[in-house]
Design a protein around this motif. Structure first.
Motif, PDB file in Angstrom:
ATOM      1  N   SER A 124       3.777   0.343   2.741  1.00  8.87           N
ATOM      2  CA  SER A 124       3.621  -0.678   3.764  1.00  8.87           C
ATOM      3  C   SER A 124       4.257  -1.969   3.272  1.00  8.87           C
ATOM      4  O   SER A 124       4.538  -2.119   2.089  1.00  8.87           O
ATOM      5  N   GLY A 125       4.467  -2.891   4.151  1.00  8.37           N
ATOM      6  CA  GLY A 125       4.989  -4.178   3.731  1.00  8.37           C
ATOM      7  C   GLY A 125       6.478  -4.299   3.949  1.00  8.37           C
ATOM      8  O   GLY A 125       7.212  -3.315   3.936  1.00  8.37           O
ATOM      9  N   ARG A 126       6.922  -5.524   4.110  1.00  8.15           N
ATOM     10  CA  ARG A 126       8.327  -5.784   4.410  1.00  8.15           C
ATOM     11  C   ARG A 126       9.171  -6.037   3.177  1.00  8.15           C
ATOM     12  O   ARG A 126      10.353  -6.274   3.284  1.00  8.15           O
ATOM     13  N   GLN A 176       0.852  -1.185   0.000  1.00  4.06           N
ATOM     14  CA  GLN A 176       0.000   0.000   0.000  1.00  4.06           C
ATOM     15  C   GLN A 176       0.887   1.234   0.000  1.00  4.06           C
ATOM     16  O   GLN A 176       1.883   1.288   0.718  1.00  4.06           O
ATOM     17  N   LEU A 177       0.526   2.208  -0.820  1.00  2.00           N
ATOM     18  CA  LEU A 177       1.343   3.390  -1.011  1.00  2.00           C
ATOM     19  C   LEU A 177       0.558   4.637  -0.620  1.00  2.00           C
ATOM     20  O   LEU A 177      -0.612   4.780  -0.979  1.00  2.00           O
ATOM     21  N   GLN A 178       1.208   5.545   0.075  1.00  6.54           N
ATOM     22  CA  GLN A 178       0.593   6.790   0.520  1.00  6.54           C
ATOM     23  C   GLN A 178       1.492   7.953   0.135  1.00  6.54           C
ATOM     24  O   GLN A 178       2.567   8.125   0.701  1.00  6.54           O
ATOM     25  N   ASN A 216      11.140   2.517   4.173  1.00  7.32           N
ATOM     26  CA  ASN A 216      10.074   2.203   3.204  1.00  7.32           C
ATOM     27  C   ASN A 216       9.493   3.467   2.567  1.00  7.32           C
ATOM     28  O   ASN A 216       8.269   3.632   2.455  1.00  7.32           O
ATOM     29  N   THR A 217      10.372   4.363   2.166  1.00 12.09           N
ATOM     30  CA  THR A 217       9.902   5.594   1.559  1.00 12.09           C
ATOM     31  C   THR A 217      10.658   5.901   0.266  1.00 12.09           C
ATOM     32  O   THR A 217      11.814   5.495   0.093  1.00 12.09           O
TER      33      THR A 217
END
Length: 121
Positions: A24-26, A2-4, A76-77
């Motif tokens: 999100s996510g590993r 999921q991306l924000q 995670n960005t």
């Protein structure tokens, strides 16, 4: 995944903005990440992409030398630093993730919701 996306806003021509996309996510580090944009009445277009390692980057000719894509796999960005903005950069900007090799096409697996960038003249 999921991306924000965030960081959009109103800026004067010649100004700068920094967009961010939190994932999100590993398995973030295994995805190629890209930024696209869509201006009113126009088709979505490629802006920039970055390889999973961050070593390789790709840009549309229209933003080359003004925009910089980067990523932080520990956080995670992915970011898009936009300098020397022009009115024609006005668009909704989307981040996207792809499990395959980098591409300027829109064949990405996951998309964020978009963030609006408006550049006034």
């Amino acid at each position: 995944v999921q991306l924000q996306a965030s960081g959009g806003g109103l800026v004067q021509a010649g100004g700068s903005l920094r967009l961010s996309c939190a994932a999100s996510g590993r398995t973030f580090s295994s995805y190629v990440m890209g930024w696209f944009r869509q201006a009113p009445g126009r088709e979505r277009e490629f802006v920039a992409a970055i390889s999973w390692s961050g070593v390789s980057t790709y840009y549309a000719d229209s933003v080359k030398g003004r925009f910089t894509i980067s990523r932080d796999n520990a956080k995670n960005t992915v970011h898009l630093q936009m300098n020397s903005l022009k009115p024609e950069d006005t668009a909704v900007y989307y981040c996207a993730a792809r499990s395959g090799p980098p591409t300027r096409g829109d064949m990405y697996d996951f998309w964020g919701q978009g963030t609006l960038v408006t550049v006034s003249s």
